[in-house]
Design a protein around this motif. Structure first.
Motif, short mmCIF file in Angstrom:
data_model
loop_
_atom_site.label_atom_id
_atom_site.label_comp_id
_atom_site.label_asym_id
_atom_site.label_seq_id
_atom_site.Cartn_x
_atom_site.Cartn_y
_atom_site.Cartn_z
N PRO A 1 0.84 -1.20 0.00
CA PRO A 1 0.00 0.00 0.00
C PRO A 1 0.87 1.24 0.00
CG PRO A 1 -0.75 -1.58 1.64
CD PRO A 1 0.57 -2.08 1.14
N ALA A 2 0.49 2.24 -0.76
CA ALA A 2 1.32 3.44 -0.89
C ALA A 2 0.46 4.69 -0.96
CB ALA A 2 2.20 3.35 -2.13
N PHE B 1 12.38 15.81 10.22
CA PHE B 1 11.75 15.82 8.89
C PHE B 1 10.31 16.27 8.98
CE2 PHE B 1 15.06 12.61 8.99
CZ PHE B 1 15.81 12.95 7.88
N GLU B 2 9.85 16.83 7.87
CA GLU B 2 8.44 17.14 7.66
C GLU B 2 7.95 16.21 6.55
OE1 GLU B 2 6.37 21.26 7.04
OE2 GLU B 2 6.93 20.47 5.07
N VAL B 3 6.93 15.44 6.85
CA VAL B 3 6.37 14.52 5.87
C VAL B 3 4.89 14.82 5.71
CG1 VAL B 3 5.95 12.10 5.26
CG2 VAL B 3 8.04 12.73 6.51
N ILE B 4 4.48 15.10 4.49
CA ILE B 4 3.06 15.27 4.18
C ILE B 4 2.73 14.27 3.09
CG2 ILE B 4 1.25 16.82 3.38
CD1 ILE B 4 2.95 19.15 4.39
N ALA B 5 1.88 13.31 3.40
CA ALA B 5 1.58 12.22 2.47
C ALA B 5 0.07 12.01 2.40
CB ALA B 5 2.27 10.94 2.91
N LYS B 6 -0.46 11.99 1.18
CA LYS B 6 -1.90 11.90 0.98
C LYS B 6 -2.28 10.61 0.28
CE LYS B 6 -2.47 16.94 0.44
NZ LYS B 6 -3.39 17.14 1.60
N ALA B 7 -3.36 10.00 0.73
CA ALA B 7 -3.94 8.87 0.01
C ALA B 7 -4.62 9.36 -1.26
CB ALA B 7 -4.93 8.13 0.90
N THR C 1 -10.44 6.75 2.01
CA THR C 1 -10.38 7.05 3.44
C THR C 1 -9.74 5.85 4.15
OG1 THR C 1 -12.65 6.25 3.69
CG2 THR C 1 -12.35 8.62 3.44
N PRO C 2 -8.41 5.73 4.07
CA PRO C 2 -7.74 4.57 4.64
C PRO C 2 -7.86 4.54 6.16
CG PRO C 2 -6.15 6.22 3.95
CD PRO C 2 -7.48 6.67 3.45
N SER C 3 -7.86 3.33 6.71
CA SER C 3 -7.87 3.16 8.16
C SER C 3 -6.49 3.50 8.72
CB SER C 3 -8.20 1.70 8.51
OG SER C 3 -7.16 0.84 8.05
N ALA C 4 -6.41 3.59 10.05
CA ALA C 4 -5.13 3.88 10.69
C ALA C 4 -4.10 2.81 10.34
CB ALA C 4 -5.31 3.98 12.20
N GLU C 5 -4.51 1.56 10.31
CA GLU C 5 -3.57 0.48 9.99
C GLU C 5 -3.11 0.58 8.53
OE1 GLU C 5 -0.94 -2.44 10.31
OE2 GLU C 5 -2.01 -1.45 11.94
N ILE D 1 -2.81 3.33 6.83
CA ILE D 1 -1.87 4.45 6.77
C ILE D 1 -0.51 4.02 7.29
CG2 ILE D 1 -1.33 6.69 7.80
CD1 ILE D 1 -4.23 7.47 7.40
N ARG D 2 -0.48 3.21 8.33
CA ARG D 2 0.80 2.70 8.82
C ARG D 2 1.51 1.90 7.72
NH1 ARG D 2 0.97 3.49 14.42
NH2 ARG D 2 -1.07 3.56 15.43
N LEU D 3 0.77 1.06 7.00
CA LEU D 3 1.36 0.28 5.91
C LEU D 3 1.88 1.19 4.80
CD1 LEU D 3 -1.26 -2.61 5.65
CD2 LEU D 3 1.02 -2.73 6.68
N MET D 4 1.13 2.23 4.48
CA MET D 4 1.58 3.19 3.47
C MET D 4 2.86 3.88 3.90
SD MET D 4 -2.05 4.99 2.41
CE MET D 4 -3.35 4.09 1.59
#
Length: 253
Positions: free
Chosen positions: A18-19, A87-93, A98-102, A104-107
């Protein structure tokens, strides 16, 4: 307490992970303004002033003691935050997702592998821990009077803390507050199933000078016995840990 960890092995063929749809990773400096940590806002992961350790801990849902290894810059450790590599990380699905918390962790795991060239391995280790049990004299807890749930920690001057719980179960109190201050993982073993109203006050910094607010309070271990009728019993337990084998500073984009 064991965590199901997805381990990334370098050179191992794997199914597509997942990314995030888009992601920005930039080095940043702490100037005393802004937030520190990893936050989820809708379908976006927003990491602010976070070291690589913080990102990995979020991605694998780890506590500090469960992560080791990596280059010197990977962890802020005991450095002043202004001197750490952050670091500053901004990452969008993808739009509409609307991914779940889990998820997002995989991403985030995929992002760390791609952008930091992160390589890790997993190992199980024994660590000191606590079992929270009922003291011999029984619990000193007041049954909840009902109303809204409340569980907050407040400072008593610079050296002491107070937890106030209203309509709270003991497992909830351990997971969300008490366990954060016990210096070891805490396993809730009281067998108490009710909801309670309670106040817990203790001296969190033993260097407090005489006369300072809260300096006459007991340690957390003693406060739990005296004020709640609960006891921290020392034990050991195996934990899955992650070791960083390799990581590189990412290029900006």
């Amino acid at each position: 307490m064991r965590l199901a960890l997805l381990v990334l092995f370098a050179g191992t063929a794997a199914l597509a992970q997942p990314a995030f749809d888009v992601a920005s990773v930039k080095p940043t400096k702490w100037t005393g303004n802004g937030s520190v940590g990893v936050f989820i806002r809708g379908n976006t992961l927003d990491a602010e002033h976070t070291d690589l350790y913080g990102l990995v801990e979020y991605a694998w849902n780890l506590q500090d003691f469960q992560l080791s290894g990596g280059p010197e810059w990977a962890s802020a450790g005991h450095k002043m935050l202004s001197e750490a590599t952050l670091f500053e990380v901004i990452a969008k699905a993808a739009p509409g997702e609307t991914p779940s918390a889990e998820q997002i962790r995989l991403m985030l795991r995929t992002l760390l592998k791609d952008r930091f060239h992160l390589q890790i391995h997993q190992v199980s280790r024994e660590f000191p821990a606590w079992n929270l049990v009922v003291s011999k004299g029984g619990p000193k807890l007041k049954d909840a009077a009902g109303g809204d749930r409340k569980l907050n920690t407040y400072s008593i001057g610079r050296f002491a803390l107070r937890i106030e719980g209203r309509n709270i179960s003991i497992p909830d109190a351990v997971e969300n507050q008490i366990g954060l201050y016990a210096r070891r993982p805490v396993f809730e073993k009281t067998g108490l199933t009710g909801k309670y109203d309670f106040t817990l006050e203790w001296l969190s910094d033993p260097t407090a000078p005489a006369g300072a607010p809260g300096s006459d309070l007991p340690t957390l271990e003693t406060a739990l016995q005296q004020q709640l009728g609960l006891r921290l019993e020392p034990t050991t337990a195996p934990f899955d840990t992650v070791v960083i084998d390799h990581a590189e500073k990412p290029t900006e984009n």
